[in-house]
Write an enzyme that holds these catalytic residues in place. Structure first.
Site, PDB file in Angstrom:
ATOM      1  N   ARG A   1      -4.827   4.656  -6.758  1.00  0.00           N
ATOM      2  CA  ARG A   1      -4.816   3.253  -7.130  1.00  0.00           C
ATOM      3  C   ARG A   1      -5.820   3.055  -8.255  1.00  0.00           C
ATOM      4  NH1 ARG A   1      -5.168  -1.138  -2.492  1.00  0.00           N
ATOM      5  NH2 ARG A   1      -3.187  -0.126  -2.090  1.00  0.00           N
TER       6      ARG A   1
ATOM      7  N   LYS B   1       0.846  -1.200   0.000  1.00  0.00           N
ATOM      8  CA  LYS B   1       0.000   0.000   0.000  1.00  0.00           C
ATOM      9  C   LYS B   1       0.873   1.239   0.000  1.00  0.00           C
ATOM     10  CE  LYS B   1      -4.101   1.976   2.181  1.00  0.00           C
ATOM     11  NZ  LYS B   1      -3.657   3.359   2.011  1.00  0.00           N
ATOM     12  N   LEU B   2       0.704   2.072  -1.020  1.00  0.00           N
ATOM     13  CA  LEU B   2       1.464   3.306  -1.153  1.00  0.00           C
ATOM     14  C   LEU B   2       0.496   4.479  -1.250  1.00  0.00           C
ATOM     15  CD1 LEU B   2       4.026   2.132  -3.872  1.00  0.00           C
ATOM     16  CD2 LEU B   2       4.413   2.247  -1.407  1.00  0.00           C
TER      17      LEU B   2
END
Length: 286
Positions: free
Chosen positions: A264, A259-260
């Protein structure tokens, strides 16, 4: 778009369904009432999409937005109803979250559709609903693709002139994408078909769900991901590294996406055509 068939039930009957579901206590009783309505619709009208998109307006990806939240609706109704800008009713519409001196409004403060109903009811001349579910969807289709203030006003005026106050209350809830009848999307979809919720999760299309699962007795033969139908993404879940295998069902093979921060996206490509969706899987962009 809405079903091409003009044979459609009265919208007033649909509103009575919503009132009945809202009044019932407990999910089972609500589902029983909806199930009866779905059965009757299937027997007489077939395609349930016109009703489904009104039952689950927040999932209707063909009408992602109407460009009208409470404040815009309030100002539009003040204009359509010819209310004085400083009048008591105009103030209740504009400041629908704030309790006023009128005890009638104090009971419903914070619920814009109910506040609007009280203001509309004393001015509406429509006693009996004559418009159909199909008629409503046609107007909402137009509202979803217009951004002009005058066009929005014309559609709201159409609702005021042709629909009862009670019908307008539910139309407002659809526009705001929150019916408040106490049923989750899972419950509504499962009443329609036992495979509906699972199919929606891999296609994000109420229309496809209604078409592919039109027969309640035929189970879904496949639930595969298809190109140009965005899947509903799974929400992130926190786990310690050593607990991940257990959280994934004990399997020794799985995929993890780090998760960044940032956007997305889902990107679908076929025959030189590119389409992408943001995480909420809204309207496609090419």
């Amino acid at each position: 778009m809405s079903s091409a068939s003009r044979d459609s039930p009265l919208f007033s009957d649909f509103c009575r369904l919503l009132e009945s579901i809202s009044a019932r206590k407990g999910t089972d009783l609500k589902k029983q009432r909806l199930e009866k309505y779905v059965q009757e619709w299937r027997a007489r009208y077939g395609d349930f999409f016109d009703a489904m998109r009104l039952l689950l307006p927040h999932l209707d990806k063909e009408r992602t937005t109407y460009g009208m939240k409470e404040q815009v609706l309030a100002k539009t109704y003040v204009d359509v109803l010819g209310l004085g800008k400083d009048s008591e009713d105009a103030n209740y519409l504009i400041h629908w979250r704030m309790p006023g001196k009128n005890k009638q409004y104090q009971k419903i403060v914070g619920d814009f559709a109910s506040v609007a109903y009280e203001v509309i009811a004393s001015r509406s001349t429509v006693i009996r609903g004559t418009m159909t579910v199909h008629d409503v969807n046609q107007q909402l289709d137009t509202l979803s693709i217009t951004s002009g203030r005058q066009q929005q006003r014309d559609i709201i005026r159409h609702f005021f002139v042709n629909y009862t106050a009670d019908e307008q209350k539910w139309i407002i809830r659809v526009i705001l994408k929150e019916l408040k009848v106490g049923m989750s999307e899972n419950s509504v979809l499962n009443v329609f078909h036992s495979d509906a919720f699972n199919l929606f999760n891999v296609c994000s299309s109420l229309h496809k769900v209604c078409v592919d699962l039109k027969d309640p007795f035929i189970r879904l033969s496949t639930n595969d991901i298809a190109i140009f139908y965005p899947i509903k993404p799974q929400l992130a879940h926190k786990e310690l590294p050593q607990d991940v295998p257990k959280a994934m069902g004990g399997t020794d093979k799985f995929y993890i996406q780090q998760k960044l921060d940032g956007e997305r996206l889902q990107l679908h490509v076929k025959d030189g055509v590119f389409r992408y969706w943001s995480r909420p899987a809204g309207r496609a962009r090419s």
